[in-house]
Motif scaffolding. Sequence first.
Motif, mmCIF file in Angstrom:
data_model
loop_
_atom_site.group_PDB
_atom_site.id
_atom_site.type_symbol
_atom_site.label_atom_id
_atom_site.label_comp_id
_atom_site.label_asym_id
_atom_site.label_seq_id
_atom_site.Cartn_x
_atom_site.Cartn_y
_atom_site.Cartn_z
ATOM 1 N N VAL A 56 0.859 -1.189 0.000
ATOM 2 C CA VAL A 56 0.000 0.000 0.000
ATOM 3 C C VAL A 56 0.890 1.232 0.000
ATOM 4 N N LYS A 57 0.602 2.176 -0.899
ATOM 5 C CA LYS A 57 1.303 3.453 -0.846
ATOM 6 C C LYS A 57 0.305 4.539 -0.460
ATOM 7 N N TYR A 58 0.779 5.378 0.413
ATOM 8 C CA TYR A 58 -0.121 6.311 1.048
ATOM 9 C C TYR A 58 0.565 7.670 1.066
ATOM 10 N N ILE A 102 13.471 9.178 -3.713
ATOM 11 C CA ILE A 102 12.825 8.309 -4.696
ATOM 12 C C ILE A 102 11.313 8.490 -4.613
ATOM 13 N N ASN A 103 10.687 8.703 -5.738
ATOM 14 C CA ASN A 103 9.226 8.835 -5.764
ATOM 15 C C ASN A 103 8.600 7.615 -5.090
ATOM 16 N N ALA A 104 7.695 7.866 -4.147
ATOM 17 C CA ALA A 104 7.166 6.771 -3.322
ATOM 18 C C ALA A 104 6.283 5.810 -4.121
ATOM 19 N N ASP A 105 5.615 6.320 -5.165
ATOM 20 C CA ASP A 105 4.791 5.425 -5.995
ATOM 21 C C ASP A 105 5.698 4.412 -6.698
ATOM 22 N N THR A 106 6.771 4.947 -7.286
ATOM 23 C CA THR A 106 7.703 4.098 -8.016
ATOM 24 C C THR A 106 8.331 3.070 -7.082
ATOM 25 N N LYS A 148 1.300 15.712 -13.925
ATOM 26 C CA LYS A 148 1.903 15.907 -12.595
ATOM 27 C C LYS A 148 2.078 14.596 -11.816
ATOM 28 N N GLY A 149 1.628 14.606 -10.550
ATOM 29 C CA GLY A 149 1.867 13.450 -9.688
ATOM 30 C C GLY A 149 1.162 12.174 -10.139
ATOM 31 N N MET A 150 0.218 12.292 -11.098
ATOM 32 C CA MET A 150 -0.471 11.095 -11.581
ATOM 33 C C MET A 150 0.398 10.317 -12.577
ATOM 34 N N PRO A 175 3.797 9.421 -12.444
ATOM 35 C CA PRO A 175 4.489 8.268 -11.842
ATOM 36 C C PRO A 175 3.523 7.185 -11.362
ATOM 37 N N LYS A 176 2.316 7.573 -10.974
ATOM 38 C CA LYS A 176 1.360 6.560 -10.496
ATOM 39 C C LYS A 176 0.960 5.596 -11.606
ATOM 40 N N VAL A 177 0.518 6.129 -12.736
ATOM 41 C CA VAL A 177 0.082 5.209 -13.805
ATOM 42 C C VAL A 177 1.262 4.406 -14.331
HETATM 43 MG MG MG Z 1 3.014 11.962 -5.634
#
Ligand code: MG
Length: 288
Positions: A29-31, A185-189, A242-244, A246-248
């Motif tokens: 889980v990333k939060y 490091i980007n947390a999603d990645t 933007k922040g979406m 790295p998520k996708v």
């Molecule tokens: Mg972010």
Amino acid sequence: MNIPDNARADILIQALPYIKSWAGKTVVVKYGGAAMTNEGVRQAVAQDIVLMGCVGIRTVLVHGGGPEIDAMLRRLGKEPAFVGGLRFTDEETMEIVQMVLAGKVNKDIVALIQREGGKALGISGIDGGLLRARRLAKGGADLGFVGEIVKVDAAVLDCALRDGYVPVVSTIGTGIKDDDNYYNINADTAAAEIAVALGAEKLILLTDVPGILRDLSDEGTLVAELPRAEIPGLVAEGVVAKGMIPKVECCARAIEGGVSRAHILDGRHPHSLILELFTDAGSGTMIL
Ligand code: MG
Ligand code: ADP
């Protein structure tokens, strides 16, 4: 709450097949974002994490801390800067990222899970050599000490999970070979790479929007299911920004790396985690 006994029992029994199927599986889980700044929501996430542990799910919590880092930068007279959804990280910013993420945010989450009755162990990507990184090269833009992951050594997570702890991970990492820099490091990645390294069943990214929206101002434009092949197009058109981004991208990476399911969920809704795991009420965006 005024719920009749048979309805209470029904809810528990409906969860039974889900609970059975999840026992022993790994969920990462990333939060981050708004889900982390609201006290009530923070508590609900911690309760969900404790419940997941109680039914035997090997749960790893990876956290961001953007708002806290921004606030500390401003207190110290620095303006936060972003390039393509990633934080521009000069040497001084890296020091602040380390202090805020590994020192403050990480320990606050650990303490909160423990207050809700769980066992949590806070670690950074530096600990146990969990995350090794190098300077990210992205389209020629200089992002400073933003790292891209080169290697994940999940042994430290396995140790913690085996002993019944929920590892809570802040995503800073060390360089490789004679590079002794620290990297942001980007947390999603990082969550995606950790999910791959652990052979996780599911990756869940909790954020401050309902999922991927075709129009950010209209929640009715939620994309419930997104085939991986459509991702580059949505980024190129600027629909996903933007922040979406790295998520996708990291959801796609997780699926390619063998994770069965990757979801982007609205972390502002209390208990979105257990609703996703233990009911058939699908929400948010699932990457296929
Ligand atoms: Mg972010
Ligand atoms: P987190 O802290 O959860 O990582 P980010 O701010 O990094 O959150 O990323 C989520 C943000 O991405 C949303 O708040 C939204 O402003 C932005 N975003 C950009 N494009 C989209 C899109 N198509 N759908 C939803 N959110 C988007």
